[in-house]
Design an enzyme around this catalytic site. Structure first.
Site, PDB file in Angstrom:
ATOM      1  N   GLY A 195       4.857   6.451   0.911  1.00  0.00           N
ATOM      2  CA  GLY A 195       5.238   5.204   0.282  1.00  0.00           C
ATOM      3  C   GLY A 195       6.714   4.920   0.329  1.00  0.00           C
ATOM      4  CB  VAL A 199       7.731  13.533   7.147  1.00  0.00           C
ATOM      5  CG1 VAL A 199       8.229  14.949   7.448  1.00  0.00           C
ATOM      6  CG2 VAL A 199       7.917  13.221   5.666  1.00  0.00           C
ATOM      7  CG  ASP A 222       3.346  11.946  -5.727  1.00  0.00           C
ATOM      8  OD1 ASP A 222       2.194  11.676  -6.129  1.00  0.00           O
ATOM      9  OD2 ASP A 222       3.785  11.570  -4.623  1.00  0.00           O
TER      10      ASP A 222
END
Length: 654
Positions: A28, A32, A144
């Site tokens: 979001g 990577v 998260d």
């Protein structure tokens, strides 16, 4: 279409150092890549924030979040965490370099296997909580925790990644935009309800993770992300055994405690949760630990698209979304660079619509909005969430750094000092009120700084009996070790001769003190001095510190000046400084002469010789033909005392 055309960063050299080689994931906030560090010649994971977030001035908060990730993660060192190497900006790109973990993530593992064995799921949960515990000890929450952020290296060891949404606990209150970022399937109820989160929110996410690994499904599902979030807020977690009936009650209880809706019902942090996980595992038998549930019916592998980012209508498992705090509106999925963050601020002004009313009506509405906005701002900063600040953890910081941290949050800091046996002098112990407390902005707070270990002076114990010395040391708070003993000719047995550390020395209050006690005079064997001269005997006895008493007697057994008897006798057991008596000869015994006048010479001679005296005859008439008859005189005279062996002259009349 080739991957290079889809993603223009492939092949690019970032910051003159990192060559982008492969894209591995998109989230979001960032994408990577695998990149090659030309300076250190190694592969790294390169995380690049989406450019539309960095470039859009209204999204400055996301840029600061991204940079805060580097600072937060860099503070953490734990074998169960992905290491952060570097952070920087190259033109319009904000990037972060991290350890590259060659393997798969937990989402891929669960997708391939369907479910995991109970023991394996508990072991992964154990590793994740162990890593989180290190973060929680430094006042950081992850916010998260999800399968996508649990990486499994080539040996299968879990590593926790992506502290992108993590904040210091002191900063985690609610977002200024009224929105929160997170993965809806794993968000704690309090985070959804009001945006507040502490370490217990990570514990909740780990409970969901454990549930999903064993059952193969998430506990709450709904048609929309908001529906899932609402169920987390309003429904208790279903028992895993409702899906997998053979699961033991210990497993159900563990999940229930970790996922309690009320944060007060959960473990305080990951370290406390880790204790519960290990305890539950010890109560479950090996066959159950090795058992794995059947995958849910209809479960199919998740297909991951490595092409361009797309916006999905519903949030798939593991996606990060922007969710309105308090469930006050719709949520949009943030799946990549093309996704939009919804602005669900209830005070936001809608676009002006065509209006044919007069200008005064528009002015009145605008004035009303200004007043309401001012009142809202006053409420927020005076009595609302903005009026309070969470006390941060300052433990292990220097006094100056801790003071600066607290003052930067608006607290009025006073300093108090306390002794501490562990924390070094000048380092912060904590605060009063304690960390995590919510205080009004500008409140007074006390910073407690260590003075180091308390110092005490060793009391005077030399010359005391052991019991008295122990009492004195105990009153001063010193622990006492086992005593040592030394012989002493001068200090009575049981008396303190010395201490280590020495009396009068100032040391830590918990320094162990050892006492050296007198064992009295040393034992010896009494020497033999019979036959020695008086002076030689005294020298021999005094060499062993014996106290000598001399008695004198006349005896025929020893010449004058020679020791003829001792007590105690030679060879007896004794101790130094004890008394020894010796008897010294004063010569032969004395004999008192009687008057032998008018006795016959023969009789007088027999009697004198019987007394041990020698007899010398002397004639009064020197004619040679005369014979002794009667004693007419003697030398020495009668009454004289002579030593035995002396000579007496008898004068006789011939």
């Amino acid at each position: 279409m080739s991957e290079t055309l889809i993603d223009p960063l492939l092949g690019r050299l970032i910051d003159g150092r990192y060559e982008v080689r492969e894209r591995v994931a998109a989230g979001g906030m960032a994408t990577v890549y695998v990149a090659f560090d030309k300076r250190l010649e190694r592969d790294v994971a390169l995380k690049i924030m989406h450019q539309h977030l960095a470039a859009d001035a209204s999204e400055a908060d996301f840029v600061s979040r991204f940079r805060r990730e580097a600072k937060s993660a860099a503070r953490l060192t734990h074998p169960g965490m992905v290491r952060v190497y570097d952070q920087g900006v190259d033109g319009d790109l904000s990037y972060l370099t991290m350890e590259y973990v060659d393997g798969e993530n937990l989402r891929e593992r669960v997708t391939q296997e369907g479910t995991l064995a109970v023991g394996e799921a508990l072991a992964i949960t154990d590793a994740v909580l162990d890593a989180l515990a290190a973060a929680h000890r430094q006042g950081l929450v992850h916010r998260d925790v999800k399968p996508e952020n649990v990486l499994l290296d080539e040996s299968g060891r879990p590593k926790l990644a992506d502290f992108g949404l993590a904040r210091a606990v002191t900063e985690v209150t609610s977002t200024s935009t009224g929105m929160l970022l997170g993965t809806v399937a794993y968000l704690a109820p309090e985070l959804v309800a009001d945006g507040d989160a502490d370490a217990r929110a990570d514990v909740y996410s780990c409970g969901i993770l454990l549930y999903e690994m064993v059952t193969g499904r998430q506990p709450f599902t709904a048609e929309t992300a908001l529906g899932v979030a609402s169920r987390h807020v309003h429904e208790d977690m279903p028992a895993p055994s409702a899906t997998v009936p053979w699961l033991p009650v210990e497993f159900d209880e563990l999940v229930a405690v970790m996922t309690a809706r009320d944060p007060q019902g959960r473990p305080a942090d990951a370290a406390a949760a880790l204790v519960l996980v290990r305890h539950a595992r010890s109560l479950i038998d090996d066959p159950t630990l090795d058992r794995r549930a059947e995958p849910p019916s209809g479960a199919v592998p998740i297909v991951h698209d490595d092409g361009a980012t797309t916006v999905l209508s519903d949030a798939p498992s593991g996606s990060t979304i922007a969710l309105p705090i308090g469930l006050g509106g719709a949520a949009a999925l943030v799946a990549g660079g093309d996704a939009e963050i919804l602005d669900d601020d209830p005070d936001a002004i809608e676009p002006e619509r065509p209006n044919r009313r007069t200008g005064w009506w528009i002015g009145a509405v605008l004035a009303t909005l200004v007043v309401l906005g001012g009142l809202g701002l006053w409420w927020y900063t005076s009595i609302g969430p903005g009026a309070y600040t969470t006390v941060p953890s300052v433990q292990s910081q220097t006094e100056a750094d801790a003071t600066a941290s607290l003052e930067a949050l608006g607290f009025v800091v006073t300093t108090d000092e306390e002794f501490d046996d562990v924390i070094a002098e000048g380092i912060a112990i904590g605060t009063d009120p304690q960390e995590q407390a919510r205080l009004l902005n500008g409140s007074d707070i006390t910073l407690i700084v260590s003075q180091g270990a308390r110092q005490e002076t060793i009391p005077e114990v030399v010359g005391l009996q052991e019991s008295e010395a122990l009492a004195a040391l105990g009153d001063a708070g010193f622990p006492v070790g086992d005593p040592t003993f030394e012989y002493s000719d001068t200090i009575p047995e049981g008396e303190v001769m010395a201490s280590t550390p020495a009396q009068g020395e100032t040391v830590r209050h918990d320094k162990e003190v050892s006492l050296e006690l007198s064992d009295g005079p040393a034992p010896i064997t009494i020497p033999d001095v019979v036959g020695s001269t008086e002076s030689a005997a005294i020298d021999a006895l005094e060499e062993d510190a014996l106290v000598v008493t001399v008695e004198r007697e006349r005896t025929p057994d020893a010449p004058k000046g020679e020791v003829f008897r001792q007590n105690p006798e030679a060879g007896a057991d004794g101790i130094r400084t004890q008394e020894v008596t010796i008897w010294v000869s004063d010569g032969p015994p004395l004999v008192e002469l009687s008057d032998y006048t008018f006795n016959t010479v023969e009789r007088a001679r027999d009697e004198l010789e019987g007394l041990g005296l020698n007899v010398n005859l002397e004639a009064d008439n020197p004619w040679p033909w005369t014979t002794p008859e009667f004693v007419v005189g003697q030398r020495p005279a009668a009454g004289t005392q002579l030593e035995v062996g002396s000579t007496v002259t008898l004068v006789y009349d011939s």
